[in-house]
Scaffold this motif. Structure first.
Motif, PDB file in Angstrom:
ATOM      1  N   ALA A   1       2.291 -22.527 -10.353  1.00 24.27           N
ATOM      2  CA  ALA A   1       1.784 -22.985  -9.041  1.00 24.27           C
ATOM      3  C   ALA A   1       0.787 -24.036  -9.192  1.00 24.27           C
ATOM      4  O   ALA A   1       0.530 -24.786  -8.043  1.00 24.27           O
TER       5      ALA A   1
ATOM      6  N   PHE B   1      -5.494 -21.251  -2.379  1.00 23.85           N
ATOM      7  CA  PHE B   1      -5.733 -20.676  -3.601  1.00 23.85           C
ATOM      8  C   PHE B   1      -5.073 -21.338  -4.645  1.00 23.85           C
ATOM      9  O   PHE B   1      -5.364 -20.702  -5.781  1.00 23.85           O
TER      10      PHE B   1
ATOM     11  N   ASN C   1       4.136 -26.375   0.564  1.00 20.27           N
ATOM     12  CA  ASN C   1       5.074 -25.396  -0.140  1.00 20.27           C
ATOM     13  C   ASN C   1       6.210 -25.591   0.131  1.00 20.27           C
ATOM     14  O   ASN C   1       6.925 -24.377  -0.371  1.00 20.27           O
TER      15      ASN C   1
ATOM     16  N   GLY D   1       2.204 -12.901   3.274  1.00 16.54           N
ATOM     17  CA  GLY D   1       1.302 -12.616   2.063  1.00 16.54           C
ATOM     18  C   GLY D   1       0.836 -13.877   1.455  1.00 16.54           C
ATOM     19  O   GLY D   1       0.120 -14.005   0.542  1.00 16.54           O
TER      20      GLY D   1
HETATM   21  O1  SUG Z   1      -1.253 -14.362  -5.195  1.00 13.98           O
HETATM   22  N1  SUG Z   1      -0.036 -12.847  -2.191  1.00 13.98           N
HETATM   23  C1  SUG Z   1       0.040 -13.797  -3.414  1.00 13.98           C
HETATM   24  C2  SUG Z   1       0.733 -15.155  -2.748  1.00 13.98           C
HETATM   25  C3  SUG Z   1       1.238 -15.965  -4.058  1.00 13.98           C
HETATM   26  C4  SUG Z   1       1.759 -17.221  -3.524  1.00 13.98           C
HETATM   27  N2  SUG Z   1       2.037 -18.029  -4.819  1.00 13.98           N
HETATM   28  C5  SUG Z   1       1.880 -19.403  -4.735  1.00 13.98           C
HETATM   29  N3  SUG Z   1       1.200 -20.038  -3.752  1.00 13.98           N
HETATM   30  N4  SUG Z   1       2.572 -19.945  -5.597  1.00 13.98           N
HETATM   31  C6  SUG Z   1      -1.320 -14.163  -3.764  1.00 13.98           C
HETATM   32  O2  SUG Z   1      -2.371 -14.338  -3.260  1.00 13.98           O
HETATM   33  C7  SUG Z   1      -0.676 -11.020  -1.226  1.00 13.98           C
HETATM   34  C8  SUG Z   1      -0.575  -9.524  -1.374  1.00 13.98           C
HETATM   35  C9  SUG Z   1      -1.165  -8.540  -0.315  1.00 13.98           C
HETATM   36  O3  SUG Z   1      -2.219  -8.976   0.079  1.00 13.98           O
HETATM   37  O4  SUG Z   1      -0.615  -7.490  -0.090  1.00 13.98           O
HETATM   38  C10 SUG Z   1      -0.451 -11.771  -2.348  1.00 13.98           C
HETATM   39  O5  SUG Z   1      -0.667 -11.198  -3.582  1.00 13.98           O
END
Ligand code: SUG
Length: 436
Positions: free
Chosen positions: A177, A248, A307, A357
């Motif tokens: 990422a 993030f 994304n 998420g």
């Molecule tokens: O790490 N969400 C993930 C989303 C990851 C996205 N990936 C990239 N951007 N490559 C994170 O924040 C949410 C889980 C929750 O809230 O139940 C979560 O883990």
């Protein structure tokens, strides 16, 4: 010159997918905390997206879900007995640990590892470093299972799979990422993007609202382990403002591969100088930089334009974008990219459960650039074609619930369904079955 083929490696969400609000700094995760989820809709949407990518002429491989709830983790936290006893005790004494153990965040496969193709490395081998995901406790739990899965996938290709960096926040590493492989004019540069430097020697202001996940120390270690020559590596710092707006990971504000970069104007520190350097070192690189006037950081985080997948296909460059980009400002940007020939076509995907998420199309896949020989050695259990998608769709419909609330996580029947689903996945496909 050796031709590389991009294989998209997708990971399926598991039957315990829920919206836990587990990721501070991830606006969607926070906003949807505690809401009703649909594991079934999440898995079917992932399969639909894979079908769309296959339809573009790109090869795809699939990883099965990791075993959840992670009973091994709960036992290590002092909950004993059979699985129902472990779940009941954890739900009573430490519901937050049960939520960590049940997360389906492994579905965001872009965070699984960082990959360097065999054409780019000093020893001519493909290298993969499994991400430690040390910044978020629920994600830290992914790294061991991932190491097993990626070793089973990549060892037959001759790849070297490195275990995750030690799970210390100072070495926080979030995988691909925050990594892009750019190639143009016969040159290759691997761009590693971090959000924080060495604590004692960091002269750049840290984000004030949200955590910076990727550490410079982690990025430097990953680049070393990937056996990349120094002249092919560039380390770049995220703008604190981007992190504070909810980026993030760098892939929330930038997507780049081969000779294409789509980036928000406020993604990186010293961005004009970095882009100038990239253009000099990669003749022919095309950079589409989107101004804050055209799309603010907040709107970029809301629609996840950056994304999108940029997919090199036999018919030119395709963009696979979230359906949230099909109208208004992001749509106008996409139309401009089409008009300029930056992309040749666009496909929209509805990934609602993943978006809730904080994951769009690019989060759901890990890019593997493979030679023809390596591609031919991808093990059959991971290969994906339309017959496999049909098989997996019927599997999802049998095992995945349509509705789930965080309160359901202590239900022993859910854990049993999840274990039965994984056992059948492995029996049908031959995928390695991980210990529960
Ligand atoms: O790490 N969400 C993930 C989303 C990851 C996205 N990936 C990239 N951007 N490559 C994170 O924040 C949410 C889980 C929750 O809230 O139940 C979560 O883990």
């Amino acid at each position: 010159m050796i031709v590389l083929h991009e294989l998209q490696l997708d990971g399926l969400p598991g039957p315990t997918l829920f919206h836990g609000g587990l990721s501070p700094g991830n606006v969607a995760s926070q906003g949807n905390a505690g809401g009703t989820s649909s594991p079934r809709a999440a898995a079917l949407a992932t399969l639909d997206k894979i079908r769309a990518v296959l339809g573009l002429g790109m090869p795809v491989a699939v990883l099965p879900p990791l075993p959840r709830p992670d009973v091994v983790f709960l036992r290590r936290c002092g909950f004993f007995g059979d699985v129902p006893a472990v779940l009941t005790a954890a739900a009573t004494a430490a519901p937050e640990l049960l939520r960590l153990a049940s997360s389906s965040s492994f579905m965001w496969t872009a965070n699984a590892a960082t990959i360097a193709p065999s054409t780019d490395t000093e020893d001519g081998r493909l290298h993969a470093v499994v991400a430690n995901l040390a910044a978020m406790p629920h994600r830290l739990l992914e790294s061991n299972g991932r190491f097993t899965q990626l070793t089973a996938l990549l060892a037959p290709l001759g790849g070297a799979v490195h275990p995750p960096l030690p799970g210390h926040p100072a070495l926080g590493d979030e995988g691909a990422a925050n990594h892009s492989r750019l190639a143009s004019g016969g040159e290759v540069i691997h761009v590693f993007v971090h959000g924080r430097g060495f604590p004692a020697a960091d002269s750049i202001a840290a984000p004030s609202r949200y955590p910076a996940r990727q550490s410079l120390a982690g990025s430097l270690a990953v680049a070393r382990l990937l056996a990349l020559p120094a002249q092919r590596v560039l380390h770049v710092r995220q703008q604190a403002a981007a992190i504070d707006a909810g980026a993030f990971h760098n892939d929330v504000v930038m997507v780049g591969t081969r000779d294409r970069v789509l980036i928000h104007q406020q993604a990186w520190t010293d961005q004009p100088a970095v882009i100038q350097q990239l253009r000099q070192r990669l003749p022919g690189l095309r950079v589409a930089e989107i101004s804050a006037d055209d799309l603010s950081l907040a709107d970029s985080v809301a629609c996840y334009l950056f994304n999108s997948l940029l997919a090199p296909t036999p018919q030119g460059w395709a963009m696979v974008a979230p359906v949230e980009c099909a109208a208004d400002r992001p749509r106008r940007i996409i139309d401009r990219l089409l008009g300029e020939g930056f992309i040749d076509r666009v496909v929209f995907c509805d990934l609602r459960e993943s978006m809730r998420g904080g994951g769009g199309p690019a989060c759901l896949r890990l890019r593997l650039d493979l030679t023809s020989e390596e591609l031919a050695r991808v093990p059959p259990w991971a290969r994906c074609d339309s017959a496999r998608i049909n098989q997996l769709e019927s599997w999802v419909r049998r095992y995945y619930r349509d509705r789930l609330l965080p309160a359901d996580l202590s239900d022993p029947a859910l854990a049993a369904e999840s274990a039965a689903a994984l056992a059948e996945y492995s029996a049908v496909t031959g995928a390695p079955l991980l210990p529960e």
